[in-house]
Scaffold this motif. Structure first.
Motif, mmCIF file in Angstrom:
data_model
loop_
_atom_site.group_PDB
_atom_site.id
_atom_site.type_symbol
_atom_site.label_atom_id
_atom_site.label_comp_id
_atom_site.label_asym_id
_atom_site.label_seq_id
_atom_site.Cartn_x
_atom_site.Cartn_y
_atom_site.Cartn_z
ATOM 1 N N GLY A 159 52.501 51.915 40.343
ATOM 2 C CA GLY A 159 53.816 52.627 40.053
ATOM 3 C C GLY A 159 53.045 54.053 39.950
ATOM 4 N N GLU A 160 51.797 54.263 38.703
ATOM 5 C CA GLU A 160 50.996 54.953 39.096
ATOM 6 C C GLU A 160 50.159 55.949 39.917
ATOM 7 O OE1 GLU A 160 50.216 55.479 34.975
ATOM 8 O OE2 GLU A 160 52.785 55.798 34.166
ATOM 9 N N ASN A 161 49.926 55.114 40.542
ATOM 10 C CA ASN A 161 48.520 55.039 41.277
ATOM 11 C C ASN A 161 49.032 55.509 43.700
ATOM 12 O OD1 ASN A 161 46.145 55.338 43.026
ATOM 13 N ND2 ASN A 161 45.057 53.824 41.393
ATOM 14 N N THR A 162 48.972 56.631 43.591
ATOM 15 C CA THR A 162 49.567 57.269 45.176
ATOM 16 C C THR A 162 48.480 56.177 46.339
ATOM 17 O OG1 THR A 162 48.424 58.678 45.229
ATOM 18 C CG2 THR A 162 50.988 58.400 44.127
ATOM 19 N N GLY A 163 47.885 55.841 45.819
ATOM 20 C CA GLY A 163 46.478 55.140 46.703
ATOM 21 C C GLY A 163 46.146 54.106 47.530
ATOM 22 N N TYR A 164 45.305 53.605 48.078
ATOM 23 C CA TYR A 164 45.330 51.825 48.402
ATOM 24 C C TYR A 164 44.320 51.534 47.258
ATOM 25 C CZ TYR A 164 48.246 52.705 52.483
ATOM 26 O OH TYR A 164 49.075 52.795 53.273
ATOM 27 N N LEU A 165 44.183 50.291 46.858
ATOM 28 C CA LEU A 165 43.735 49.987 45.687
ATOM 29 C C LEU A 165 43.151 48.294 46.569
ATOM 30 C CD1 LEU A 165 45.403 50.579 42.445
ATOM 31 C CD2 LEU A 165 42.707 51.823 43.078
ATOM 32 N N SER A 166 42.152 48.012 46.910
ATOM 33 C CA SER A 166 41.678 46.679 46.398
ATOM 34 C C SER A 166 41.814 45.604 45.427
ATOM 35 C CB SER A 166 40.088 47.215 47.143
ATOM 36 O OG SER A 166 39.375 47.263 45.530
ATOM 37 N N ALA A 167 42.205 44.578 45.398
ATOM 38 C CA ALA A 167 41.614 43.820 44.813
ATOM 39 C C ALA A 167 40.743 43.720 44.067
ATOM 40 C CB ALA A 167 41.453 41.776 45.406
ATOM 41 N N LYS A 168 39.386 44.173 44.064
ATOM 42 C CA LYS A 168 38.752 44.214 42.934
ATOM 43 C C LYS A 168 38.554 45.564 42.484
ATOM 44 C CE LYS A 168 33.943 44.888 42.769
ATOM 45 N NZ LYS A 168 33.100 45.174 41.550
ATOM 46 N N ASP A 169 39.204 45.945 43.052
ATOM 47 C CA ASP A 169 39.584 47.653 41.935
ATOM 48 C C ASP A 169 40.559 47.035 41.111
ATOM 49 O OD1 ASP A 169 38.393 49.360 44.096
ATOM 50 O OD2 ASP A 169 40.007 50.157 45.100
ATOM 51 N N VAL A 170 41.214 46.257 41.717
ATOM 52 C CA VAL A 170 42.791 45.799 40.398
ATOM 53 C C VAL A 170 42.654 44.517 39.029
ATOM 54 C CG1 VAL A 170 44.740 44.523 40.395
ATOM 55 C CG2 VAL A 170 44.384 46.309 42.238
ATOM 56 N N TYR A 171 41.437 44.178 39.513
ATOM 57 C CA TYR A 171 40.621 43.026 38.828
ATOM 58 C C TYR A 171 39.576 43.842 37.850
ATOM 59 C CZ TYR A 171 37.122 40.020 37.590
ATOM 60 O OH TYR A 171 36.212 38.434 36.281
ATOM 61 N N ASP A 172 38.570 45.006 37.807
ATOM 62 C CA ASP A 172 37.972 45.932 37.580
ATOM 63 C C ASP A 172 39.180 46.725 36.211
ATOM 64 O OD1 ASP A 172 35.786 44.880 38.827
ATOM 65 O OD2 ASP A 172 35.733 46.576 39.750
ATOM 66 N N HIS A 173 40.245 47.073 36.699
ATOM 67 C CA HIS A 173 41.188 47.391 35.945
ATOM 68 C C HIS A 173 41.721 46.585 35.149
ATOM 69 C CE1 HIS A 173 44.328 50.928 34.365
ATOM 70 N NE2 HIS A 173 45.004 49.531 34.801
ATOM 71 N N MET A 174 42.009 45.824 35.508
ATOM 72 C CA MET A 174 42.525 44.294 34.259
ATOM 73 C C MET A 174 41.436 43.836 33.565
ATOM 74 S SD MET A 174 46.257 44.409 35.517
ATOM 75 C CE MET A 174 46.444 43.187 34.768
ATOM 76 N N GLY A 175 40.756 43.725 34.203
ATOM 77 C CA GLY A 175 39.624 43.216 32.760
ATOM 78 C C GLY A 175 39.308 44.009 31.784
ATOM 79 N N ARG A 176 39.093 45.486 32.297
ATOM 80 C CA ARG A 176 38.881 45.754 31.034
ATOM 81 C C ARG A 176 40.121 45.852 29.809
ATOM 82 N NH1 ARG A 176 37.246 50.435 35.489
ATOM 83 N NH2 ARG A 176 39.160 50.772 35.427
ATOM 84 N N LYS A 177 41.570 45.498 30.444
ATOM 85 C CA LYS A 177 42.579 45.051 28.794
ATOM 86 C C LYS A 177 42.312 43.682 28.656
ATOM 87 C CE LYS A 177 46.771 46.101 27.661
ATOM 88 N NZ LYS A 177 47.927 47.161 28.448
ATOM 89 N N TYR A 178 42.067 42.662 30.106
ATOM 90 C CA TYR A 178 42.601 41.452 29.669
ATOM 91 C C TYR A 178 40.553 40.689 30.034
ATOM 92 C CZ TYR A 178 46.886 43.661 30.195
ATOM 93 O OH TYR A 178 48.795 44.160 29.723
ATOM 94 N N SER A 179 40.491 40.384 28.816
ATOM 95 C CA SER A 179 38.544 39.469 29.221
ATOM 96 C C SER A 179 39.464 38.550 28.997
ATOM 97 C CB SER A 179 38.200 40.544 27.843
ATOM 98 O OG SER A 179 38.699 39.305 26.499
ATOM 99 N N GLY A 180 38.425 37.748 30.215
ATOM 100 C CA GLY A 180 38.532 36.349 31.191
ATOM 101 C C GLY A 180 39.774 36.271 31.302
ATOM 102 N N LEU A 181 40.064 37.590 32.550
ATOM 103 C CA LEU A 181 41.265 37.017 32.954
ATOM 104 C C LEU A 181 40.677 36.592 34.386
ATOM 105 C CD1 LEU A 181 43.754 38.159 34.146
ATOM 106 C CD2 LEU A 181 43.095 40.212 35.421
ATOM 107 N N SER A 182 40.454 36.176 35.230
ATOM 108 C CA SER A 182 40.157 35.656 36.630
ATOM 109 C C SER A 182 40.216 36.486 37.939
ATOM 110 C CB SER A 182 40.625 34.207 36.813
ATOM 111 O OG SER A 182 41.948 33.727 37.250
ATOM 112 N N PHE A 183 39.621 36.509 38.867
ATOM 113 C CA PHE A 183 40.182 37.196 40.113
ATOM 114 C C PHE A 183 41.473 36.106 40.602
ATOM 115 C CE2 PHE A 183 39.601 38.527 44.252
ATOM 116 C CZ PHE A 183 39.241 39.478 44.390
#
Length: 153
Positions: free
Chosen positions: A30-54
């Motif tokens: 909602g706040e990002n106007t660009g395109y993100l890869s699944a890895k971009d999203v995984y890296d972002h989410m991993g900073r907040k949720y340790s143990g999150l799987s790809f």
């Protein structure tokens, strides 16, 4: 582009449980106007949720794309996602390969295709890739600088 709230409303409207992780995903898109890869999203989410799987991230991206809150585009380097447009009419995009800015195409070429009678189209995509005016200018400047540098040798 859909807002964080619109993404969450669409998800809950389809019966999805709105977890903290899904709220974070909705906020990211909602706040990002660009395109993100699944890895971009995984890296972002991993900073907040340790143990999150790809797999969990990718599954949520697929669900959000199926709900229509994310658009998926295949670039040369792979699949990327962004929040769907908030426009309520069917359209396609021109996408800058450098800055990823999108421009709507308000004309759909689908009705110009030679679709055989024995085939029923249920979904289609049409994207045009190139360079916006600003990126094209900077690419031309970079080329001129590179050419000038070679001449000086």
């Amino acid at each position: 582009m859909l807002s964080t709230e619109q993404i969450l409303e669409a998800m809950s409207g389809q019966g999805l449980r709105i977890t903290d992780q899904r709220k974070t995903l909705a906020k990211l898109f909602g706040e990002n106007t660009g395109y993100l890869s699944a890895k971009d999203v995984y890296d972002h989410m991993g900073r907040k949720y340790s143990g999150l799987s790809f797999d969990t991230v990718y599954r949520n991206l697929r669900v959000m794309e199926e709900l229509g809150v994310l658009e998926q585009v295949v670039f040369e380097e792979g699949v990327k996602f962004k929040a769907s447009c908030s426009q309520d009419h069917h359209h396609h995009h021109m996408i800058c390969l450098q800055c990823m800015k999108t421009y709507p195409i308000h004309f759909c070429p689908m009705n110009l295709t030679d679709t055989p009678d024995q085939f029923r189209v249920v979904k289609h995509k049409f994207e045009v890739f190139g360079y916006c005016k600003e990126c094209e200018s900077s690419r031309e400047e970079d080329s001129a600088v590179a050419a000038h540098g070679k001449e000086g040798r």
